[in-house]
Scaffold this motif. Sequence first.
Motif, PDB file in Angstrom:
ATOM      1  N   ALA A 197     109.497 -44.345 -29.269  1.00 58.11           N
ATOM      2  CA  ALA A 197     108.847 -45.630 -29.003  1.00 58.11           C
ATOM      3  C   ALA A 197     108.610 -45.777 -27.512  1.00 58.11           C
TER       4      ALA A 197
ATOM      5  N   SER B 280     102.911 -50.461 -34.320  1.00 59.57           N
ATOM      6  CA  SER B 280     102.901 -49.000 -34.375  1.00 59.57           C
ATOM      7  C   SER B 280     101.566 -48.455 -33.884  1.00 59.57           C
ATOM      8  N   GLU B 281     101.562 -47.150 -33.605  1.00 57.18           N
ATOM      9  CA  GLU B 281     100.298 -46.486 -33.271  1.00 57.18           C
ATOM     10  C   GLU B 281      99.289 -46.639 -34.397  1.00 57.18           C
TER      11      GLU B 281
ATOM     12  N   THR C 115     105.803 -48.332 -31.527  1.00 52.26           N
ATOM     13  CA  THR C 115     106.554 -47.292 -32.222  1.00 52.26           C
ATOM     14  C   THR C 115     105.641 -46.106 -32.510  1.00 52.26           C
ATOM     15  N   GLN C 116     106.236 -44.900 -32.414  1.00 52.22           N
ATOM     16  CA  GLN C 116     105.448 -43.661 -32.500  1.00 52.22           C
ATOM     17  C   GLN C 116     106.104 -42.647 -33.428  1.00 52.22           C
ATOM     18  N   ALA C 117     106.606 -43.136 -34.554  1.00 51.29           N
ATOM     19  CA  ALA C 117     107.190 -42.302 -35.611  1.00 51.29           C
ATOM     20  C   ALA C 117     108.248 -41.358 -35.030  1.00 51.29           C
TER      21      ALA C 117
ATOM     22  N   GLN D  88     101.210 -56.351 -38.410  1.00 50.30           N
ATOM     23  CA  GLN D  88     100.339 -55.544 -39.262  1.00 50.30           C
ATOM     24  C   GLN D  88      99.572 -56.376 -40.282  1.00 50.30           C
TER      25      GLN D  88
ATOM     26  N   THR E 294     105.883 -58.650 -35.919  1.00 50.15           N
ATOM     27  CA  THR E 294     105.255 -57.397 -36.329  1.00 50.15           C
ATOM     28  C   THR E 294     103.924 -57.796 -36.969  1.00 50.15           C
TER      29      THR E 294
ATOM     30  N   GLY F  37     109.260 -48.948 -39.441  1.00 50.04           N
ATOM     31  CA  GLY F  37     108.857 -49.861 -38.370  1.00 50.04           C
ATOM     32  C   GLY F  37     109.522 -51.214 -38.489  1.00 50.04           C
TER      33      GLY F  37
END
Length: 282
Positions: free
Chosen positions: A201, A171-172, A195-197, A138, A136, A226
Amino acid sequence: MRQAPLPDFLVIGHATRDLLPDGWTIGGTVSYASITARNLGKKAAVVTCASDDLPLAEFLRGIEIFRASSSTTTTFQNIYSGGTRIQFIREVAPKITPAHIPPPWRRTPVVLIGPVAMEVDEAVVDLFPESLVGVTPQGWMRCWDNSGAVRYRVWEEAPRILPRVKVLILSEEDVRGDLKIAEEYAGLVEILVLTQAERGATLYWKGEREHFPARPAELVDPTGAGDVFAAAFLIRLHETGDPRRAARFANAVASFSVEAPGTGGIPDRRTVEEWMVKNGWE
């Protein structure tokens, strides 16, 4: 560190102190992902770097912890003004390097590398040749100025890192809604999940793109969803070898997790499997 049975699931990154108006709470991918793995019946472990006053054992009960020595804990603060959020980073713990990874844990079947503040040395990705390794990213996609204000950065290292892992989950929000970035990354890694909340996904695999809807949920706290998704996806992928089944399972797990504050909503396996069978998701 005392000898212990090999973990089933290992997550690497900074545990964080997340400041709140009335105090603080623990955060970071390592926290949400390891609790998810534990609740799904796996023996979970974390490698992190944080000061001794962060009570990891209290928050991560039943999880093996290797804590690299540090005088600081990575600390985030969110400030809201005019309907917008500005995130600040107030302290940053030292980097996690290959030297911090206990040699026996390098044979852990499932590994999630989850940086939050540029803290994981990319050489760590090469330590697990026999493992299912997911990322992941981020924490590799953010930087901060002298005031600590966090902003987006181009993930320049992606072309080097992604061919060396199997799964990328982002994620977006991580790509600021630019699906072209996700598609570019999908060409560099075997499996990518965006992932799109509350919309679910999208799985990128074998040159195809497939969307999986989310389980309807009563939103209380989306924090960490996420990371919950990432842990659940990797666990189910390892069990089944099927990214589609893993995506459905992870959507269900993540949807339960947002229905209570903090980590309190992360479900156990029985809860997830009973819902999936009842609703024809499995």
